[in-house]
Design a protein around this motif. Structure first.
Motif, PDB file in Angstrom:
ATOM      1  N   LEU A   1       0.818  -1.204   0.000  1.00 34.86           N
ATOM      2  CA  LEU A   1       0.000   0.000   0.000  1.00 34.86           C
ATOM      3  C   LEU A   1       0.852   1.254   0.000  1.00 34.86           C
ATOM      4  CD1 LEU A   1      -2.952  -0.836   2.428  1.00 34.86           C
ATOM      5  CD2 LEU A   1      -2.953  -0.812  -0.076  1.00 34.86           C
ATOM      6  N   PHE A   2       1.945   1.233   0.721  1.00 32.14           N
ATOM      7  CA  PHE A   2       2.822   2.401   0.783  1.00 32.14           C
ATOM      8  C   PHE A   2       3.315   2.774  -0.613  1.00 32.14           C
ATOM      9  CE2 PHE A   2       7.115   4.189   0.939  1.00 32.14           C
ATOM     10  CZ  PHE A   2       6.891   5.319   1.704  1.00 32.14           C
ATOM     11  N   GLN A   3       3.759   1.769  -1.370  1.00 33.07           N
ATOM     12  CA  GLN A   3       4.257   2.032  -2.721  1.00 33.07           C
ATOM     13  C   GLN A   3       3.166   2.631  -3.600  1.00 33.07           C
ATOM     14  OE1 GLN A   3       7.319   1.881  -3.820  1.00 33.07           O
ATOM     15  NE2 GLN A   3       8.124   1.126  -1.875  1.00 33.07           N
ATOM     16  N   LYS A   4       1.931   2.070  -3.482  1.00 35.97           N
ATOM     17  CA  LYS A   4       0.834   2.546  -4.324  1.00 35.97           C
ATOM     18  C   LYS A   4       0.398   3.959  -3.926  1.00 35.97           C
ATOM     19  CE  LYS A   4      -1.095  -1.998  -5.482  1.00 35.97           C
ATOM     20  NZ  LYS A   4      -0.087  -2.859  -4.837  1.00 35.97           N
ATOM     21  N   VAL A   5       0.274   4.203  -2.620  1.00 31.24           N
ATOM     22  CA  VAL A   5      -0.154   5.517  -2.148  1.00 31.24           C
ATOM     23  C   VAL A   5       0.921   6.565  -2.437  1.00 31.24           C
ATOM     24  CG1 VAL A   5      -0.756   6.883  -0.105  1.00 31.24           C
ATOM     25  CG2 VAL A   5      -1.692   4.580  -0.391  1.00 31.24           C
ATOM     26  N   PHE A   6       2.180   6.164  -2.308  1.00 27.99           N
ATOM     27  CA  PHE A   6       3.284   7.100  -2.548  1.00 27.99           C
ATOM     28  C   PHE A   6       3.298   7.563  -4.009  1.00 27.99           C
ATOM     29  CE2 PHE A   6       7.715   8.137  -3.558  1.00 27.99           C
ATOM     30  CZ  PHE A   6       7.989   9.058  -2.548  1.00 27.99           C
ATOM     31  N   SER A   7       3.034   6.634  -4.922  1.00 28.23           N
ATOM     32  CA  SER A   7       3.062   6.983  -6.347  1.00 28.23           C
ATOM     33  C   SER A   7       1.771   7.667  -6.799  1.00 28.23           C
ATOM     34  CB  SER A   7       3.313   5.722  -7.192  1.00 28.23           C
ATOM     35  OG  SER A   7       2.277   4.772  -6.967  1.00 28.23           O
ATOM     36  N   ASN A   8       0.653   7.430  -6.056  1.00 25.09           N
ATOM     37  CA  ASN A   8      -0.622   8.027  -6.432  1.00 25.09           C
ATOM     38  C   ASN A   8      -1.489   8.242  -5.187  1.00 25.09           C
ATOM     39  OD1 ASN A   8      -2.979   8.879  -7.653  1.00 25.09           O
ATOM     40  ND2 ASN A   8      -3.553   6.823  -8.393  1.00 25.09           N
ATOM     41  N   PRO A   9      -1.377   9.417  -4.546  1.00 29.74           N
ATOM     42  CA  PRO A   9      -2.124   9.682  -3.300  1.00 29.74           C
ATOM     43  C   PRO A   9      -3.639   9.531  -3.452  1.00 29.74           C
ATOM     44  CG  PRO A   9      -0.417  11.331  -3.641  1.00 29.74           C
ATOM     45  CD  PRO A   9      -0.490  10.524  -4.898  1.00 29.74           C
ATOM     46  N   GLU A  10      -4.163   9.718  -4.680  1.00 26.17           N
ATOM     47  CA  GLU A  10      -5.601   9.630  -4.900  1.00 26.17           C
ATOM     48  C   GLU A  10      -6.137   8.210  -4.713  1.00 26.17           C
ATOM     49  OE1 GLU A  10      -7.341  12.329  -5.323  1.00 26.17           O
ATOM     50  OE2 GLU A  10      -5.467  13.481  -5.223  1.00 26.17           O
ATOM     51  N   ILE A  11      -5.222   7.244  -4.651  1.00 27.54           N
ATOM     52  CA  ILE A  11      -5.625   5.840  -4.569  1.00 27.54           C
ATOM     53  C   ILE A  11      -6.304   5.510  -3.242  1.00 27.54           C
ATOM     54  CG2 ILE A  11      -3.621   4.716  -3.504  1.00 27.54           C
ATOM     55  CD1 ILE A  11      -3.692   2.669  -5.754  1.00 27.54           C
ATOM     56  N   ARG A  12      -6.180   6.390  -2.254  1.00 30.60           N
ATOM     57  CA  ARG A  12      -6.758   6.140  -0.929  1.00 30.60           C
ATOM     58  C   ARG A  12      -8.273   5.928  -0.989  1.00 30.60           C
ATOM     59  NH1 ARG A  12      -3.938   7.465   3.673  1.00 30.60           N
ATOM     60  NH2 ARG A  12      -5.879   8.097   4.678  1.00 30.60           N
ATOM     61  N   THR A  13      -8.913   6.475  -2.008  1.00 26.96           N
ATOM     62  CA  THR A  13     -10.379   6.345  -2.113  1.00 26.96           C
ATOM     63  C   THR A  13     -10.800   5.126  -2.933  1.00 26.96           C
ATOM     64  OG1 THR A  13     -10.411   7.778  -4.065  1.00 26.96           O
ATOM     65  CG2 THR A  13     -10.657   8.836  -1.895  1.00 26.96           C
ATOM     66  N   GLU A  14      -9.850   4.440  -3.540  1.00 28.60           N
ATOM     67  CA  GLU A  14     -10.195   3.294  -4.365  1.00 28.60           C
ATOM     68  C   GLU A  14     -10.550   2.085  -3.507  1.00 28.60           C
ATOM     69  OE1 GLU A  14      -7.519   2.339  -7.456  1.00 28.60           O
ATOM     70  OE2 GLU A  14      -7.457   4.376  -8.275  1.00 28.60           O
ATOM     71  N   LYS A  15     -11.268   1.155  -4.133  1.00 27.22           N
ATOM     72  CA  LYS A  15     -11.653  -0.062  -3.425  1.00 27.22           C
ATOM     73  C   LYS A  15     -10.467  -1.019  -3.328  1.00 27.22           C
ATOM     74  CE  LYS A  15     -16.530   0.124  -4.751  1.00 27.22           C
ATOM     75  NZ  LYS A  15     -17.640  -0.587  -5.464  1.00 27.22           N
ATOM     76  N   ILE A  16     -10.479  -1.808  -2.277  1.00 27.32           N
ATOM     77  CA  ILE A  16      -9.405  -2.778  -2.038  1.00 27.32           C
ATOM     78  C   ILE A  16      -9.264  -3.746  -3.209  1.00 27.32           C
ATOM     79  CG2 ILE A  16      -8.790  -4.791  -0.627  1.00 27.32           C
ATOM     80  CD1 ILE A  16      -8.005  -2.164   0.637  1.00 27.32           C
ATOM     81  N   GLU A  17     -10.403  -4.157  -3.810  1.00 23.08           N
ATOM     82  CA  GLU A  17     -10.349  -5.145  -4.890  1.00 23.08           C
ATOM     83  C   GLU A  17      -9.555  -4.639  -6.088  1.00 23.08           C
ATOM     84  OE1 GLU A  17     -14.381  -5.954  -5.810  1.00 23.08           O
ATOM     85  OE2 GLU A  17     -14.861  -3.904  -6.447  1.00 23.08           O
ATOM     86  N   GLN A  18      -9.367  -3.322  -6.178  1.00 22.87           N
ATOM     87  CA  GLN A  18      -8.631  -2.756  -7.301  1.00 22.87           C
ATOM     88  C   GLN A  18      -7.122  -2.731  -7.051  1.00 22.87           C
ATOM     89  OE1 GLN A  18     -11.152   0.890  -7.256  1.00 22.87           O
ATOM     90  NE2 GLN A  18     -11.466   0.464  -9.445  1.00 22.87           N
TER      91      GLN A  18
END
Length: 452
Positions: free
Chosen positions: A384-401
């Motif tokens: 999650l850290f890698q994904k959030v770091f590269s795209n902060p907007e991802i925090r609102t996405e669903k876990i399945e994505q």
């Protein structure tokens, strides 16, 4: 100026250090003769240099010659240092039981090292004894040191180790405890101490799989006693000529596991980062604790440094693979940690929800389970850290994505060594159902905690 002319002049005069925690329940004081203070990090420096000096004096080792020896590593270290200072070449044969780090150290000092199979008879041409003997015959101007039968080995300890211990204890020593291999340390030190006080008890520590103990007790060379063992630096499948059994009062055998566990305890409880044989030495002493009384002064010789065993006895996976930990399975890890409620997340929840759960429960790994109680994926703090770091907007996405693959499912009694192969950089946890059907998770951190 207070200087040494070369590194060999720093050998000896190692400290006696009191053990405080492991031996706290004994009725007497126990002191460790910490031999890794020698420049080669082992007691073998003493006899290695002595063997070279005697060979030189007897004309057996000539300028420009080649030193040959079969060694488990420590004697080779001492000989290699002597060769560098004195201008000799070195060729060593050793066994495949020895740690790679020992071989690397010998090569770093310019020695040639030939690795031979362990589980062959001494007379077998492939054994490290036979290989060394063959090299001595084939190489001109060479000398086989033969630490096993070279009496300069025990002479070194008669002249240095024994007198040092006598002086350091002001003659109050009552017991000497030492692991027994070539026989040089135990015999040479004992000969001196027995001359000073014949009542001093000499306890030799042996390993199961060695024939020395039975030979001491019966005088019989019983090859049925010999079987493979993983303990390093002591025990033998023959009786070297350095032995004088008359100066030894007792032989005590220690298992591979008990020696390994005690080695790690020495580091954790006494800050003594020693080799495998040191743990076996102290374990042997503890097995004999009922023979001690108030006022006794015990000296235990700790032969070498732990740096040569970081890939073996100090490696959790190596220990686990041999069953040397009491924690042996997934179930044991859970019991050691204590049963905990498994935190899960649904695929329709958000990444922010997962981050909040990780913060709240101080966890790094969460299984993703759908409404039908099926495990369909996982999320991890690192991922999650890698994904959030590269795209902060991802925090609102669903876990399945964003979820990763599901953690592996294993049986509740899966051996810990198997868990070690499943938990890696890409996969941080494993799951298992207990006897009641409840789902449990084990992470790398859980295993480390259980093994600590």
């Amino acid at each position: 100026m207070d200087v040494k002319n070369n590194i060999l002049e720093t050998i000896g005069n190692t400290p006696l250090v009191k053990l405080n925690k492991i031996t706290k329940d004994l009725p007497c004081d126990v002191y460790a003769k910490v031999e890794y203070f020698n420049p080669g990090n082992s007691i073998k420096d003493r006899m290695a240099v002595k063997m070279v000096e005697v060979a030189e004096a007897e004309g057996k080792l000539k300028p420009g010659g080649t030193i040959i020896e079969c060694t488990s590593g420590n004697t080779g270290m001492g000989l290699a240092m002597a060769a560098v200072v004195k201008g000799y070449k070195c060729i060593f044969s050793t066994t495949d039981k020895q740690s790679q780090s020992k071989v690397d150290i010998l090569r770093a000092l310019g020695a040639e090292v030939i690795v031979c199979p362990t589980n062959v008879e001494p007379e077998d041409p492939r054994s490290y004894y036979s290989v060394a003997a063959r090299l001595q015959r084939e190489i001109p101007n060479s000398f086989l040191m033969n630490q096993y039968d070279n009496l300069a080995n025990r002479q070194a300890h008669y002249e240095s180790t024994g007198p040092e211990i006598w002086k350091q204890t002001e003659g109050k020593i009552t017991h000497l405890v030492v692991t027994a291999g070539t026989g040089g340390t135990v015999t040479g030190t004992a000969q001196y101490l027995k001359e000073m006080n014949p009542n001093i008890q000499i306890w030799a520590i042996d390993v199961y799989g060695s024939l020395l103990t039975k030979y001491f007790r019966t005088g019989e060379l019983d090859m049925n006693e010999v079987h493979p063992y993983v303990s390093e630096g002591f025990g033998e499948d023959f009786v070297p000529q350095n032995y004088d059994m008359s100066v030894i009062d007792h032989f005590e055998q220690v298992t591979d596991k008990d020696g390994a566990v005690m080695t790690r305890r020495l580091a954790k409880e006494e800050a003594l980062f020693c080799g495998y044989s040191a743990g076996s030495c102290i374990q042997g002493l503890m097995q004999l604790k009922d023979k001690l009384k108030k006022g006794d002064v015990v000296v235990a010789i700790l032969h070498d440094h732990g740096s040569r065993y970081v890939n073996k006895v100090y490696n959790d996976q190596w220990m686990a693979e041999r069953g040397f930990f009491d924690v042996k399975s997934f179930k044991d890890v859970v019991n050691a940690r204590g049963k905990q409620k498994l935190i899960t997340i649904e695929p329709t929840q958000s990444v922010a929800d997962a981050v909040e759960l990780m913060k709240k429960y101080d966890i790094e790994h969460i299984p993703v389970i759908n409404k039908d109680d099926e495990i369909i994926g996982s999320v991890s703090e690192g991922g999650l850290f890698q994904k959030v770091f590269s795209n902060p907007e991802i925090r609102t996405e669903k876990i399945e994505q964003v979820m990763e693959k599901a953690f592996p499912m294993v049986a509740f009694d899966t051996p810990i060594e198997k868990l070690g192969t499943l938990i890696n950089k890409e996969n941080g946890a494993v799951l298992a159902k207990d006897e009641s059907g409840s789902l449990n998770i084990v992470t790398k951190y859980d295993i480390i905690q259980a093994l600590a």
